[in-house]
Design a protein around this motif. Structure first.
Motif, PDB file in Angstrom:
ATOM      1  N   ARG A 169     -26.690  -5.110 -42.589  1.00 39.49           N
ATOM      2  CA  ARG A 169     -27.087  -5.706 -41.229  1.00 39.49           C
ATOM      3  C   ARG A 169     -28.655  -5.702 -41.145  1.00 39.49           C
ATOM      4  O   ARG A 169     -29.336  -5.987 -40.406  1.00 39.49           O
ATOM      5  CB  ARG A 169     -26.351  -4.948 -40.197  1.00 39.49           C
ATOM      6  CG  ARG A 169     -24.922  -4.984 -39.923  1.00 39.49           C
ATOM      7  CD  ARG A 169     -24.554  -4.323 -38.887  1.00 39.49           C
ATOM      8  NE  ARG A 169     -23.051  -4.239 -38.778  1.00 39.49           N
ATOM      9  CZ  ARG A 169     -22.309  -5.186 -37.860  1.00 39.49           C
ATOM     10  NH1 ARG A 169     -22.975  -5.984 -37.260  1.00 39.49           N
ATOM     11  NH2 ARG A 169     -21.006  -5.131 -37.809  1.00 39.49           N
ATOM     12  N   ALA A 172     -32.635  -9.700 -42.861  1.00 38.60           N
ATOM     13  CA  ALA A 172     -32.344 -10.786 -42.438  1.00 38.60           C
ATOM     14  C   ALA A 172     -33.021 -12.243 -43.478  1.00 38.60           C
ATOM     15  O   ALA A 172     -33.055 -11.692 -44.742  1.00 38.60           O
ATOM     16  CB  ALA A 172     -33.165 -11.122 -40.955  1.00 38.60           C
ATOM     17  N   VAL A 178     -35.739  -6.537 -39.844  1.00 37.31           N
ATOM     18  CA  VAL A 178     -34.845  -6.255 -38.952  1.00 37.31           C
ATOM     19  C   VAL A 178     -35.292  -4.712 -38.446  1.00 37.31           C
ATOM     20  O   VAL A 178     -35.503  -3.855 -39.210  1.00 37.31           O
ATOM     21  CB  VAL A 178     -33.386  -5.807 -39.495  1.00 37.31           C
ATOM     22  CG1 VAL A 178     -32.395  -5.162 -38.306  1.00 37.31           C
ATOM     23  CG2 VAL A 178     -32.740  -7.210 -39.796  1.00 37.31           C
ATOM     24  N   PHE A 262     -31.230   0.029 -32.973  1.00 33.29           N
ATOM     25  CA  PHE A 262     -31.850  -1.132 -33.615  1.00 33.29           C
ATOM     26  C   PHE A 262     -32.868  -1.642 -32.341  1.00 33.29           C
ATOM     27  O   PHE A 262     -32.662  -1.331 -30.879  1.00 33.29           O
ATOM     28  CB  PHE A 262     -30.884  -2.187 -33.493  1.00 33.29           C
ATOM     29  CG  PHE A 262     -30.078  -2.166 -34.586  1.00 33.29           C
ATOM     30  CD1 PHE A 262     -30.483  -2.644 -35.979  1.00 33.29           C
ATOM     31  CD2 PHE A 262     -28.897  -0.977 -34.930  1.00 33.29           C
ATOM     32  CE1 PHE A 262     -29.652  -2.572 -37.106  1.00 33.29           C
ATOM     33  CE2 PHE A 262     -28.226  -1.078 -35.968  1.00 33.29           C
ATOM     34  CZ  PHE A 262     -28.492  -1.801 -37.164  1.00 33.29           C
ATOM     35  N   SER A 268     -38.885 -10.117 -35.370  1.00 36.35           N
ATOM     36  CA  SER A 268     -37.888  -9.399 -36.030  1.00 36.35           C
ATOM     37  C   SER A 268     -36.662  -9.890 -35.670  1.00 36.35           C
ATOM     38  O   SER A 268     -36.383 -10.870 -34.668  1.00 36.35           O
ATOM     39  CB  SER A 268     -38.055  -7.872 -35.684  1.00 36.35           C
ATOM     40  OG  SER A 268     -37.511  -7.665 -34.272  1.00 36.35           O
ATOM     41  N   ARG A 269     -35.418  -9.593 -36.141  1.00 36.69           N
ATOM     42  CA  ARG A 269     -34.193  -9.785 -35.791  1.00 36.69           C
ATOM     43  C   ARG A 269     -33.486  -8.414 -35.300  1.00 36.69           C
ATOM     44  O   ARG A 269     -33.459  -7.442 -35.932  1.00 36.69           O
ATOM     45  CB  ARG A 269     -33.332 -10.373 -36.626  1.00 36.69           C
ATOM     46  CG  ARG A 269     -32.125 -10.918 -36.454  1.00 36.69           C
ATOM     47  CD  ARG A 269     -31.376 -12.015 -37.339  1.00 36.69           C
ATOM     48  NE  ARG A 269     -31.127 -11.121 -38.613  1.00 36.69           N
ATOM     49  CZ  ARG A 269     -29.859 -11.054 -39.048  1.00 36.69           C
ATOM     50  NH1 ARG A 269     -28.847 -11.790 -38.417  1.00 36.69           N
ATOM     51  NH2 ARG A 269     -29.671 -10.418 -40.190  1.00 36.69           N
ATOM     52  N   CYS A 270     -32.736  -8.441 -34.271  1.00 36.14           N
ATOM     53  CA  CYS A 270     -32.040  -7.338 -33.695  1.00 36.14           C
ATOM     54  C   CYS A 270     -30.670  -7.450 -33.838  1.00 36.14           C
ATOM     55  O   CYS A 270     -29.963  -8.572 -33.474  1.00 36.14           O
ATOM     56  CB  CYS A 270     -32.581  -6.821 -32.355  1.00 36.14           C
ATOM     57  SG  CYS A 270     -31.601  -5.266 -31.810  1.00 36.14           S
ATOM     58  N   ILE A 271     -29.691  -6.598 -34.562  1.00 35.50           N
ATOM     59  CA  ILE A 271     -28.351  -6.782 -34.795  1.00 35.50           C
ATOM     60  C   ILE A 271     -27.645  -6.130 -33.524  1.00 35.50           C
ATOM     61  O   ILE A 271     -27.902  -4.961 -33.159  1.00 35.50           O
ATOM     62  CB  ILE A 271     -27.990  -6.472 -35.988  1.00 35.50           C
ATOM     63  CG1 ILE A 271     -28.731  -6.909 -37.112  1.00 35.50           C
ATOM     64  CG2 ILE A 271     -26.494  -6.657 -36.169  1.00 35.50           C
ATOM     65  CD1 ILE A 271     -28.588  -8.510 -37.151  1.00 35.50           C
TER      66      ILE A 271
END
Length: 271
Positions: A169, A172, A178, A262, A268-271
């Motif tokens: 996770r 990305a 991330v 997170f 950015s990408r947040c999971i």
């Protein structure tokens, strides 16, 4: 993510690159994003190459115990009863001489207190893996236990309370990161770490496990979780996550028991 609490359960640093690791309860972060004392020293040959498992399999049969408080290292050739203790700075010449005799060629010990000697100089932050991942991989290989798998992959931060390959996770698309925190320390997850020949060998003897890489690639592809960014796998000989840390995190501490949180920020990408 629901019903899981990602928690730091183990911290490992490797004061001398390619030699045995040291378990610690907490560790400081350098401005470079590296962990203090991790790969701070490295062994070089006279051509300026690292003396590591990729260059010389005899590294695997060299046992070491590094004492951070005293800056000393105890060395023992596997299968012998003789232990030799050196102060890494005061006894540098004697240490180099002993290692040179062990390998059969002259070596030099170098030190880098700013970044250490990471394999990935672009992303020199600690590598991250989950305990469940190590357990899953051990199940692929008859005769290998979790501790042996841990010793082969040599990750810095181990996370518990999560399923196998949870750490997938933490990356990305190539242009994204991330962003997450471990305790109060901010991280950027970059990419799954490309592995080398070292993981195919016994961590204590250097003996090659038959078809290790072939089995790993087939199983990694078959078990790649749905949350992994599949485009980042140009091949499946990848495991654990490379990271970067902002310079602002220098001086902060990562400890056993810290939780992973997170964060959502621009780019950015947040999971």
């Amino acid at each position: 993510m629901t019903d899981v609490i990602p928690t730091v359960s183990r911290l490992l640093i490797y004061p001398i690159k390619s030699l045995d690791g040291v378990c610690v309860e907490n560790i400081n972060v350098l401005r470079s994003g590296a962990l203090k004392h991790d790969r701070e020293f490295a062994i070089f040959n006279k051509s300026g190459q690292f003396v590591n498992g990729k260059l010389d399999a005899r590294v695997h049969a060299l046992r070491s115990k590094f004492e951070i408080e005293t800056n000393t290292v105890a060395l023992q050739a596997q299968g012998t009863d003789s232990t030799h203790i050196f102060h890494i700075e005061k006894d540098r010449e004697a240490l180099e001489e002993w290692l040179g005799e062990y390998f059969g060629f002259a070596v030099e010990i170098k030190q880098n207190v700013d970044t250490g000697f990471p394999d990935d100089t672009v992303s020199p932050g600690p590598t991250i893996i989950s305990t469940a991942t190590l357990e899953a991989i051990a199940s692929w290989y008859p005769g290998l236990d979790v501790e042996e798998i841990r010793s082969r992959f040599r990750a810095n931060i181990e996370i518990s309370g999560v399923p196998a390959f949870w750490e997938d996770r933490l990356f990305a698309e190539p242009e994204e990161t991330v962003n997450f925190q471990i305790g109060e320390v901010k991280f950027m997850g970059i990419n799954p770490c490309q592995r080398c020949v070292v993981i195919t060998r016994d961590s204590q003897t250097g003996e090659v496990y038959p078809n290790f890489q072939k089995t790993f690639v087939a199983q990694r592809q078959a078990t790649l979780p749905e949350w992994a960014q599949r485009s980042r796998f140009n091949h499946f000989y990848r495991l654990a996550i490379n990271t970067r840390l902002p310079a602002s995190e220098g001086g902060k501490t990562i400890s056993i028991g810290d939780q992973v949180i997170f964060r959502k920020t621009a780019g950015s990408r947040c999971i």
